[in-house]
Structure formats: structure tokens, C-alpha cells
Design a protein around this motif. Sequence first.
Motif, PDB file in Angstrom:
ATOM      1  N   GLU A  76       2.497  -9.407 -11.809  1.00 46.67           N
ATOM      2  CA  GLU A  76       1.420 -10.320 -11.431  1.00 46.67           C
ATOM      3  C   GLU A  76       1.309 -10.438  -9.908  1.00 46.67           C
ATOM      4  O   GLU A  76       2.307 -10.617  -9.212  1.00 46.67           O
ATOM      5  CB  GLU A  76       1.657 -11.700 -12.040  1.00 46.67           C
ATOM      6  CG  GLU A  76       1.598 -11.700 -13.564  1.00 46.67           C
ATOM      7  CD  GLU A  76       1.647 -13.096 -14.160  1.00 46.67           C
ATOM      8  OE1 GLU A  76       1.832 -14.065 -13.387  1.00 46.67           O
ATOM      9  OE2 GLU A  76       1.496 -13.213 -15.385  1.00 46.67           O
ATOM     10  N   LEU A  77       0.070 -10.352  -9.419  1.00 50.19           N
ATOM     11  CA  LEU A  77      -0.222 -10.444  -7.988  1.00 50.19           C
ATOM     12  C   LEU A  77      -1.039 -11.712  -7.713  1.00 50.19           C
ATOM     13  O   LEU A  77      -1.928 -12.063  -8.494  1.00 50.19           O
ATOM     14  CB  LEU A  77      -1.016  -9.226  -7.520  1.00 50.19           C
ATOM     15  CG  LEU A  77      -0.525  -7.836  -7.964  1.00 50.19           C
ATOM     16  CD1 LEU A  77      -1.444  -6.766  -7.399  1.00 50.19           C
ATOM     17  CD2 LEU A  77       0.901  -7.599  -7.535  1.00 50.19           C
ATOM     18  N   THR A  78      -0.738 -12.372  -6.612  1.00 47.29           N
ATOM     19  CA  THR A  78      -1.487 -13.574  -6.229  1.00 47.29           C
ATOM     20  C   THR A  78      -1.793 -13.540  -4.739  1.00 47.29           C
ATOM     21  O   THR A  78      -0.890 -13.340  -3.917  1.00 47.29           O
ATOM     22  CB  THR A  78      -0.683 -14.852  -6.546  1.00 47.29           C
ATOM     23  OG1 THR A  78      -0.292 -14.852  -7.917  1.00 47.29           O
ATOM     24  CG2 THR A  78      -1.522 -16.096  -6.275  1.00 47.29           C
ATOM     25  N   VAL A  79      -3.063 -13.725  -4.396  1.00 47.21           N
ATOM     26  CA  VAL A  79      -3.474 -13.764  -2.985  1.00 47.21           C
ATOM     27  C   VAL A  79      -4.391 -14.965  -2.779  1.00 47.21           C
ATOM     28  O   VAL A  79      -4.897 -15.555  -3.732  1.00 47.21           O
ATOM     29  CB  VAL A  79      -4.215 -12.472  -2.567  1.00 47.21           C
ATOM     30  CG1 VAL A  79      -3.393 -11.232  -2.890  1.00 47.21           C
ATOM     31  CG2 VAL A  79      -5.586 -12.390  -3.238  1.00 47.21           C
ATOM     32  N   SER A 117      -8.173  -8.286  -0.132  1.00 46.45           N
ATOM     33  CA  SER A 117      -6.718  -8.432  -0.025  1.00 46.45           C
ATOM     34  C   SER A 117      -6.018  -7.996  -1.303  1.00 46.45           C
ATOM     35  O   SER A 117      -5.013  -7.282  -1.260  1.00 46.45           O
ATOM     36  CB  SER A 117      -6.363  -9.891   0.290  1.00 46.45           C
ATOM     37  OG  SER A 117      -4.960 -10.077   0.316  1.00 46.45           O
ATOM     38  N   ILE A 118      -6.564  -8.396  -2.456  1.00 47.74           N
ATOM     39  CA  ILE A 118      -5.890  -8.038  -3.705  1.00 47.74           C
ATOM     40  C   ILE A 118      -6.089  -6.558  -4.036  1.00 47.74           C
ATOM     41  O   ILE A 118      -5.216  -5.917  -4.628  1.00 47.74           O
ATOM     42  CB  ILE A 118      -6.340  -8.943  -4.873  1.00 47.74           C
ATOM     43  CG1 ILE A 118      -5.256  -8.912  -5.976  1.00 47.74           C
ATOM     44  CG2 ILE A 118      -7.698  -8.528  -5.435  1.00 47.74           C
ATOM     45  CD1 ILE A 118      -5.412  -9.986  -7.016  1.00 47.74           C
ATOM     46  N   ASP A 119      -7.227  -5.982  -3.635  1.00 47.18           N
ATOM     47  CA  ASP A 119      -7.419  -4.536  -3.824  1.00 47.18           C
ATOM     48  C   ASP A 119      -6.363  -3.756  -3.037  1.00 47.18           C
ATOM     49  O   ASP A 119      -5.775  -2.792  -3.540  1.00 47.18           O
ATOM     50  CB  ASP A 119      -8.820  -4.119  -3.372  1.00 47.18           C
ATOM     51  CG  ASP A 119      -9.891  -4.476  -4.395  1.00 47.18           C
ATOM     52  OD1 ASP A 119      -9.533  -4.899  -5.517  1.00 47.18           O
ATOM     53  OD2 ASP A 119     -11.090  -4.329  -4.072  1.00 47.18           O
ATOM     54  N   PHE A 122      -3.044  -4.204  -4.856  1.00 47.60           N
ATOM     55  CA  PHE A 122      -2.961  -3.288  -5.997  1.00 47.60           C
ATOM     56  C   PHE A 122      -2.549  -1.893  -5.530  1.00 47.60           C
ATOM     57  O   PHE A 122      -1.688  -1.241  -6.135  1.00 47.60           O
ATOM     58  CB  PHE A 122      -4.316  -3.188  -6.706  1.00 47.60           C
ATOM     59  CG  PHE A 122      -4.576  -4.242  -7.748  1.00 47.60           C
ATOM     60  CD1 PHE A 122      -3.683  -4.460  -8.786  1.00 47.60           C
ATOM     61  CD2 PHE A 122      -5.743  -5.004  -7.704  1.00 47.60           C
ATOM     62  CE1 PHE A 122      -3.926  -5.419  -9.752  1.00 47.60           C
ATOM     63  CE2 PHE A 122      -5.994  -5.965  -8.671  1.00 47.60           C
ATOM     64  CZ  PHE A 122      -5.082  -6.179  -9.697  1.00 47.60           C
ATOM     65  N   ASP A 123      -3.180  -1.448  -4.461  1.00 45.63           N
ATOM     66  CA  ASP A 123      -2.922  -0.117  -3.902  1.00 45.63           C
ATOM     67  C   ASP A 123      -1.446   0.024  -3.521  1.00 45.63           C
ATOM     68  O   ASP A 123      -0.770   1.003  -3.884  1.00 45.63           O
ATOM     69  CB  ASP A 123      -3.816   0.076  -2.669  1.00 45.63           C
ATOM     70  CG  ASP A 123      -3.794   1.503  -2.119  1.00 45.63           C
ATOM     71  OD1 ASP A 123      -2.825   2.233  -2.376  1.00 45.63           O
ATOM     72  OD2 ASP A 123      -4.737   1.871  -1.411  1.00 45.63           O
ATOM     73  N   ILE A 124      -0.930  -0.980  -2.792  1.00 46.54           N
ATOM     74  CA  ILE A 124       0.457  -0.936  -2.320  1.00 46.54           C
ATOM     75  C   ILE A 124       1.438  -0.907  -3.490  1.00 46.54           C
ATOM     76  O   ILE A 124       2.348  -0.064  -3.546  1.00 46.54           O
ATOM     77  CB  ILE A 124       0.752  -2.156  -1.416  1.00 46.54           C
ATOM     78  CG1 ILE A 124      -0.046  -2.059  -0.113  1.00 46.54           C
ATOM     79  CG2 ILE A 124       2.247  -2.277  -1.123  1.00 46.54           C
ATOM     80  CD1 ILE A 124      -0.007  -3.332   0.714  1.00 46.54           C
ATOM     81  N   VAL A 125       1.279  -1.838  -4.425  1.00 45.15           N
ATOM     82  CA  VAL A 125       2.229  -1.955  -5.539  1.00 45.15           C
ATOM     83  C   VAL A 125       2.157  -0.738  -6.458  1.00 45.15           C
ATOM     84  O   VAL A 125       3.187  -0.238  -6.929  1.00 45.15           O
ATOM     85  CB  VAL A 125       1.981  -3.258  -6.326  1.00 45.15           C
ATOM     86  CG1 VAL A 125       2.896  -3.334  -7.555  1.00 45.15           C
ATOM     87  CG2 VAL A 125       2.211  -4.475  -5.432  1.00 45.15           C
ATOM     88  N   MET A 130       4.757   4.025  -8.785  1.00 49.32           N
ATOM     89  CA  MET A 130       4.608   5.417  -9.223  1.00 49.32           C
ATOM     90  C   MET A 130       5.193   6.422  -8.240  1.00 49.32           C
ATOM     91  O   MET A 130       5.077   7.634  -8.446  1.00 49.32           O
ATOM     92  CB  MET A 130       3.119   5.716  -9.459  1.00 49.32           C
ATOM     93  CG  MET A 130       2.504   4.913 -10.613  1.00 49.32           C
ATOM     94  SD  MET A 130       3.418   5.112 -12.174  1.00 49.32           S
ATOM     95  CE  MET A 130       3.104   6.854 -12.523  1.00 49.32           C
ATOM     96  N   ASP A 131       5.850   5.945  -7.192  1.00 47.80           N
ATOM     97  CA  ASP A 131       6.513   6.836  -6.242  1.00 47.80           C
ATOM     98  C   ASP A 131       7.589   7.638  -6.991  1.00 47.80           C
ATOM     99  O   ASP A 131       8.401   7.068  -7.725  1.00 47.80           O
ATOM    100  CB  ASP A 131       7.152   5.997  -5.135  1.00 47.80           C
ATOM    101  CG  ASP A 131       7.662   6.837  -3.965  1.00 47.80           C
ATOM    102  OD1 ASP A 131       8.135   7.967  -4.205  1.00 47.80           O
ATOM    103  OD2 ASP A 131       7.602   6.358  -2.824  1.00 47.80           O
ATOM    104  N   SER A 132       7.611   8.952  -6.786  1.00 43.91           N
ATOM    105  CA  SER A 132       8.584   9.805  -7.478  1.00 43.91           C
ATOM    106  C   SER A 132      10.018   9.410  -7.167  1.00 43.91           C
ATOM    107  O   SER A 132      10.926   9.626  -7.973  1.00 43.91           O
ATOM    108  CB  SER A 132       8.358  11.275  -7.111  1.00 43.91           C
ATOM    109  OG  SER A 132       8.502  11.474  -5.713  1.00 43.91           O
ATOM    110  N   ARG A 133      10.252   8.797  -6.007  1.00 44.21           N
ATOM    111  CA  ARG A 133      11.594   8.360  -5.641  1.00 44.21           C
ATOM    112  C   ARG A 133      12.058   7.188  -6.499  1.00 44.21           C
ATOM    113  O   ARG A 133      13.259   6.896  -6.552  1.00 44.21           O
ATOM    114  CB  ARG A 133      11.636   7.983  -4.159  1.00 44.21           C
ATOM    115  CG  ARG A 133      11.460   9.165  -3.210  1.00 44.21           C
ATOM    116  CD  ARG A 133      11.287   8.710  -1.788  1.00 44.21           C
ATOM    117  NE  ARG A 133      10.022   7.987  -1.607  1.00 44.21           N
ATOM    118  CZ  ARG A 133       9.586   7.520  -0.440  1.00 44.21           C
ATOM    119  NH1 ARG A 133      10.334   7.694   0.649  1.00 44.21           N
ATOM    120  NH2 ARG A 133       8.432   6.891  -0.354  1.00 44.21           N
ATOM    121  N   ASN A 134      11.125   6.529  -7.163  1.00 45.46           N
ATOM    122  CA  ASN A 134      11.471   5.398  -8.026  1.00 45.46           C
ATOM    123  C   ASN A 134      11.363   5.754  -9.504  1.00 45.46           C
ATOM    124  O   ASN A 134      11.262   4.873 -10.359  1.00 45.46           O
ATOM    125  CB  ASN A 134      10.559   4.203  -7.707  1.00 45.46           C
ATOM    126  CG  ASN A 134      10.724   3.728  -6.274  1.00 45.46           C
ATOM    127  OD1 ASN A 134      11.818   3.741  -5.735  1.00 45.46           O
ATOM    128  ND2 ASN A 134       9.625   3.316  -5.663  1.00 45.46           N
TER     129      ASN A 134
END
Length: 213
Positions: A76-79, A117-119, A122-125, A130-134
Motif C-alpha cells: 500500500e502506497l500513501t501520498v 507523486s503516486i505515479d 508506483f514507478d519506484i516501488v 521486479m529488480d532481478s537482484r531481488n
Amino acid sequence: MMMFRVLKENLEEILLASATTGCYEVVGYQVQGVAADEVLGPKRRVQVFYDSGDFLKSKAAISGGPTQHEIAYRVELTVAAESKANLAVINDAGATAAEKAAAIEAFQTAAAVADESIDEFFDIVYQILMDSRNEDIGTEGPPWKVSSRWVGAMRKDNPLDQGEYVVLTGTIEFTCMTVEEVLGDTGTPAGTGAYDQTTDLEGDDNEKTGVTV
């Protein structure tokens, strides 16, 4: 501790490690009634919740062996964005038409800022999840521990006015597959000695009223 709990903690730690840039905060517990000014700008928040899980009977040992666990997490994201006018004016019966028009314009402007801000959030999270390192979600173990990692959806709610602020929330649906080991429950052993209790009643000189376990 079961893997679904381990992975939840690992997801929080992964997000926290990336939050060192100061663009958001990670909350490790559910916060009730967060004030809008607490999630402004770089204070925007992300929380991870275990939402649901399915255990595949076809891929499990009925006798108590390892079981496949299809997990769904809710991220959940909140801005919030600050308005130039008090948005409570919109619902104020005593406000003039000009005051309400100014408040509506301020709300729309603040809502656009919150939406941007929330867009970005979303992009950051999404990129972090989905980063291959994770890919192993911090388990650092055999590849079978975590598989089928996926962001299935990103959804936004409608903006809400809170006085001089506009608050916007959103949800990322994150799923993966893991293996849960069945270790059993050792329980709490019962006492080994006899428990003797005597109730002393008036007129019962022999004190025969009691119980022994």
C-alpha cells in the motif's frame, strides 16, 4: 517462522534499503489515522501486508512434508499534496460561490500534484520489486525457496480532501511462490505432579470436599 512471514520482513527490508535516498518511508506496521501532513513529499509511505495464500494439495506431502504456498502481498502506497486553500470550504454551507470555486480549483491542483507523486511512487516501488537482484526476496538460498515473483496489478484510489491537503492511496498486488516446511508444534508440556485441592466448608470437619488431578 513460516516463509510467508520471512518474505514479508524481507520485502520491508528491501524497500527500506532503497528508501535511503529520502524519497519515501517504509512503515512496518499498520498505522491508523495518519495525518495528511505526515505523508507529504518525501514522507510518502509504503506498507507491506500479507493478503492471502493458497496451499496446493497437488504439490504437497499429505503426511506433513513441504507444501507449496502461493502468496499474495498487498503493498500500500500513501501520498499527500498541500493545497493553497482550505478544502473544507467546499462542504461549508456558509461559504460564498467565489470561495467554493477557489477551493475547488485548489483541490484540483493539489489532486494533480498528488496524482503525479503516486505515479512516480508506483514507478519506484515496481522497479524495486521486479529488480532481478531481488529475485530471491532476500532469502539467499536455493532457487526453490522463491519463484514466480510477479507484480500483477497497480491500482489507485480516488483523491480525498483532508482540510488543507489532498491524500491519495494506491495498492500494488505482489505475488510469489514459496515452500513451507511443516515442523510441527512442540506445545506446552503439562505438569507431572499431582494437583491436590481441598475446600474447607463450614461444618465439614472431615474435609472430604476436594479434588485431586
